[in-house]
Enzyme design. Structure first.
Site, PDB file in Angstrom:
ATOM      1  N   ALA A  76      56.165  37.961  42.310  1.00 27.24           N
ATOM      2  CA  ALA A  76      57.301  37.062  42.495  1.00 27.24           C
ATOM      3  C   ALA A  76      57.769  36.436  41.179  1.00 27.24           C
ATOM      4  O   ALA A  76      58.946  36.112  41.025  1.00 27.24           O
ATOM      5  CB  ALA A  76      56.958  35.975  43.505  1.00 27.24           C
ATOM      6  N   THR A  77      56.864  36.264  40.243  1.00 27.94           N
ATOM      7  CA  THR A  77      57.289  35.707  38.960  1.00 27.94           C
ATOM      8  C   THR A  77      58.312  36.627  38.311  1.00 27.94           C
ATOM      9  O   THR A  77      59.370  36.184  37.844  1.00 27.94           O
ATOM     10  CB  THR A  77      56.075  35.497  38.027  1.00 27.94           C
ATOM     11  OG1 THR A  77      55.281  34.422  38.536  1.00 27.94           O
ATOM     12  CG2 THR A  77      56.504  35.158  36.604  1.00 27.94           C
ATOM     13  N   ASN A 156      55.239  25.334  47.160  1.00 24.51           N
ATOM     14  CA  ASN A 156      53.867  25.794  47.053  1.00 24.51           C
ATOM     15  C   ASN A 156      52.836  24.673  47.073  1.00 24.51           C
ATOM     16  O   ASN A 156      51.705  24.868  47.475  1.00 24.51           O
ATOM     17  CB  ASN A 156      53.702  26.633  45.779  1.00 24.51           C
ATOM     18  CG  ASN A 156      54.329  25.980  44.570  1.00 24.51           C
ATOM     19  OD1 ASN A 156      55.475  25.537  44.622  1.00 24.51           O
ATOM     20  ND2 ASN A 156      53.601  25.907  43.482  1.00 24.51           N
ATOM     21  N   SER A 204      56.341  38.170  47.583  1.00 26.21           N
ATOM     22  CA  SER A 204      55.102  38.615  46.959  1.00 26.21           C
ATOM     23  C   SER A 204      54.093  39.015  48.033  1.00 26.21           C
ATOM     24  O   SER A 204      53.977  38.342  49.059  1.00 26.21           O
ATOM     25  CB  SER A 204      54.534  37.467  46.114  1.00 26.21           C
ATOM     26  OG  SER A 204      53.283  37.827  45.609  1.00 26.21           O
ATOM     27  N   ALA A 205      53.365  40.101  47.789  1.00 29.03           N
ATOM     28  CA  ALA A 205      52.453  40.613  48.816  1.00 29.03           C
ATOM     29  C   ALA A 205      51.176  39.775  48.955  1.00 29.03           C
ATOM     30  O   ALA A 205      50.673  39.583  50.054  1.00 29.03           O
ATOM     31  CB  ALA A 205      52.076  42.063  48.495  1.00 29.03           C
ATOM     32  N   HIS A 206      50.683  39.256  47.825  1.00 32.15           N
ATOM     33  CA  HIS A 206      49.347  38.644  47.900  1.00 32.15           C
ATOM     34  C   HIS A 206      49.314  37.296  48.596  1.00 32.15           C
ATOM     35  O   HIS A 206      48.249  36.739  48.845  1.00 32.15           O
ATOM     36  CB  HIS A 206      48.709  38.556  46.505  1.00 32.15           C
ATOM     37  CG  HIS A 206      49.203  37.437  45.653  1.00 32.15           C
ATOM     38  ND1 HIS A 206      48.503  36.266  45.501  1.00 32.15           N
ATOM     39  CD2 HIS A 206      50.323  37.305  44.921  1.00 32.15           C
ATOM     40  CE1 HIS A 206      49.170  35.459  44.691  1.00 32.15           C
ATOM     41  NE2 HIS A 206      50.271  36.070  44.326  1.00 32.15           N
ATOM     42  N   THR A 245      56.992  52.965  36.524  1.00 33.23           N
ATOM     43  CA  THR A 245      56.416  53.759  37.614  1.00 33.23           C
ATOM     44  C   THR A 245      55.991  52.837  38.746  1.00 33.23           C
ATOM     45  O   THR A 245      55.396  51.779  38.510  1.00 33.23           O
ATOM     46  CB  THR A 245      55.206  54.555  37.091  1.00 33.23           C
ATOM     47  OG1 THR A 245      55.681  55.472  36.103  1.00 33.23           O
ATOM     48  CG2 THR A 245      54.516  55.317  38.206  1.00 33.23           C
ATOM     49  N   CYS A 331      44.656  18.201  35.847  1.00 32.94           N
ATOM     50  CA  CYS A 331      43.719  17.671  34.857  1.00 32.94           C
ATOM     51  C   CYS A 331      42.857  18.747  34.229  1.00 32.94           C
ATOM     52  O   CYS A 331      42.274  18.547  33.176  1.00 32.94           O
ATOM     53  CB  CYS A 331      42.810  16.627  35.482  1.00 32.94           C
ATOM     54  SG  CYS A 331      43.307  14.979  35.055  1.00 32.94           S
TER      55      CYS A 331
END
Lengths: 407, 168
Positions: A76-77, A156, A204-206, A245, A331
């Site tokens: 996704a990035t 998120n 995104s798949a993950h 690819t 942190c």
């Protein structure tokens, strides 16, 4: 039933690959390993057929009209980068203004920052205390120079679901493209490109029980036909929008993950929401001064983001080290900055430093939730006994009236 | 982030957690840091008439390294004279706990807390002596002496004094 440690409760960060997905992927590593771009032999044709079937499935899941609308990326990035930079490059002659929000993922915010350096103007729409964007603010921000609005489907960190349908109605009316980073929400809440009028969608798949390293940008092909300038040059794969690819096993796994979500989403979201609420009550009913960050109503089912006043987030994570969670306070990095999302929502620095994100998902059990709730209550009590702030609070001292030496 | 075993030990079995009466003349209190920055330390020392630190207590809001730094500081303070206590440096704490570079500020904060507690104790002692001298000169204006800024007034709870930190 005993629980196995450590317990994974960070499903917003990533998810395990569903065994059904893995099974589907395996032959594409070992037997069907052809390059999907090889047109001259059966290995290539087999891979290509699998990729094309995956495109159709993924596009249909989003409510799209054609598999050709799916541009596979590494994640996704990359999809976010391609959406913003690709649109900016292509439509630069039309306008130089892009609108986004203050709580987007860094893949959007940092891309926007780069575009700004290149001469684009970026407007950041703020969110309210609940972590929600007001569509009217977007309407007001649109000018005749605006080419793109980018608003995430769900956040998120706090899991808040943005009013995309209302935003999409505005962008469509104004003739401005709408991009959404749908990574967190997809597979958990209903989403549809027709209802939301989204023109570009990062996925995104993950995050949906598929493998890491595969994502896609869905690009609308009609009404309007969206154009992009490729950011990766090479063999002209993916309709000239993204060379390289194709990750065939990843794509096959992605499609299987989508298929499972499609079939099980309603039931699964109901279950994760019940567990999420159980965890929330298991903690909040036994501890004072625990605040929920973000709207409870417009929220992803598996997300729980809590601030434990008078206790620092990293110490908290260390106390529950057998539970994998995230701290809203960054942190652990050198920056020592609390979460920009919580800050954007107006959560004070002290509470932002005290926040923990719990992410519940497909394989979370009720026993795990009970265990974590009990552990959190016990550890917060222990850390509060050690906290000078809790003592001052108990003595009735208003912590805001103390003149702290900022450092 | 991987913590050293010493940090984990101090974090899981913190030494000398607790409070002492901050209005007691023999107790020095140091409160440093800020909630907005993610760490606040309160360190207290009890100093005997012979000038030795007989007891030390802490409470800390902060990460594991901050808790460990203050716990270690209380251990090291016990039995030292004030002069010896001022020789505890952040470097010693960071070294003992194997703090990574991003956590060095925790040891700096612990050193500040020590200094601040000693200062508070000395300030109280000075005020006490001033009060005694005045009382000897003239028994009447004892009431007035309580109004001087350094003298903790009884009955009225004073807020903890927060030391400023050195720039880094």
């Amino acid at each position: 039933m005993a629980v196995n440690l450590p317990i994974y409760m960070d499903y917003s960060a990533t998810t395990p690959v569903d065994p059904r997905v893995l099974e589907e992927m395996m032959p594409y590593f070992s037997e069907k390993y052809g390059n999907a771009a090889s047109r001259s032999h059966a290995y290539g044709w087999t891979a290509e057929a699998a990729v094309e079937a995956a495109r159709e499935k993924i596009s249909a899941f989003l409510g799209g009209s054609s598999g050709k609308e799916v541009v596979f990326t590494s994640g996704a990035t990359e999809a976010d980068n391609l959406a913003l930079k690709g649109v900016a490059d292509y439509y630069a002659s039309k306008g130089n203004h892009i609108i986004t929000t203050t709580i987007e993922h860094k893949a959007i915010l940092d891309t926007a920052k780069r575009l700004r350096k290149q001469g684009f103007e970026i407007t950041y729409i703020p969110v309210d205390r609940q972590g929600l964007v007001d569509p009217d603010e977007i309407r007001k921000a649109i000018t005749d120079k605006t080419i793109l609005v980018s608003v995430m489907l769900a956040n998120n960190e706090v899991g808040t679901i943005q009013p995309l349908e209302q935003i999409g109605a505005i962008t469509r009316e104004k003739g401005v493209l709408l991009h959404t980073d749908a990574v967190q929400g997809l597979g958990k809440i209903p989403f549809d490109v027709t209802r939301t009028h989204a023109d570009l969608v990062s996925i995104s798949a993950h995050k949906m029980y598929g493998p890491k390293g595969i994502g896609a940008l869905w690009v609308r092909r009609s009404k309007p036909r969206v154009r992009l300038v490729a950011q990766m040059d090479g063999g002209g794969h993916e309709f000239g929008m993204r060379s390289g690819t194709l990750n065939v096993p990843g794509i096959v796994g992605f499609a299987k993950a989508v298929e499972i979500c499609e079939q099980e989403m309603a039931q699964e979201s109901e279950r994760t929401k019940t567990l999420r609420d159980k965890l929330r009550h298991g903690i909040q009913d036994h501890l004072e001064e625990v605040n929920l960050n973000g709207s409870i109503e417009h929220r992803l089912p598996g997300n729980l983001n809590l601030s434990f006043a008078f206790v620092e987030g990293e110490a908290m994570m260390m106390a529950i080290k057998d539970v994998a969670v995230s701290s809203g306070s960054a942190c652990t990095s050198a920056s020592l900055e609390p979460s920009y999302v919580l800050k954007a929502m107006g959560v004070g620095d002290e509470l932002a430093h005290s926040s923990i994100r719990f992410g519940i998902g497909r394989f979370t059990t009720e026993e795990e939730v009970d265990y974590v709730a009990k552990l959190v209550v016990e550890k917060v009590r222990k850390l509060r006994e050690m906290s000078p702030l809790y003592e001052m609070y108990k003595e009735g001292i208003d912590l805001k009236s103390v003149q702290w030496a900022a450092h | 982030m991987a913590y050293s075993n010493k940090v984990i030990d101090h974090y899981e079995n913190p030494r000398n957690v607790g409070s002492m009466d901050k209005n007691d003349d023999n107790v020095g209190t140091g409160l440093v840091g800020a909630p907005a920055c993610g760490d606040v330390m309160r360190l207290q020392i009890r100093v005997d008439d012979d000038g030795k630190i007989s007891d030390a207590k802490f409470k800390t809001f902060g990460c594991g390294s901050a808790i460990a730094s203050s716990s270690l500081a209380t251990e090291w303070l016990k039995g030292r004279t004030l002069e010896e206590a001022t020789k505890i440096k952040n470097r010693d704490i960071a070294e003992e706990l194997n703090l990574p570079p991003v956590k060095i500020h925790c040891s700096v904060l612990a050193e500040d807390a020590i200094k601040s507690a000693i200062e508070d104790f000395r300030r109280k002692q000075k005020a006490k002596r001033a009060l005694q001298t005045q009382t000897q000169d003239d028994p009447e204006p004892a009431q007035e002496a309580q109004e001087t800024p350094n003298a903790p007034s009884e009955g009225k709870r004073s807020l903890p004094i927060v030391s400023s930190q050195p720039e880094r």
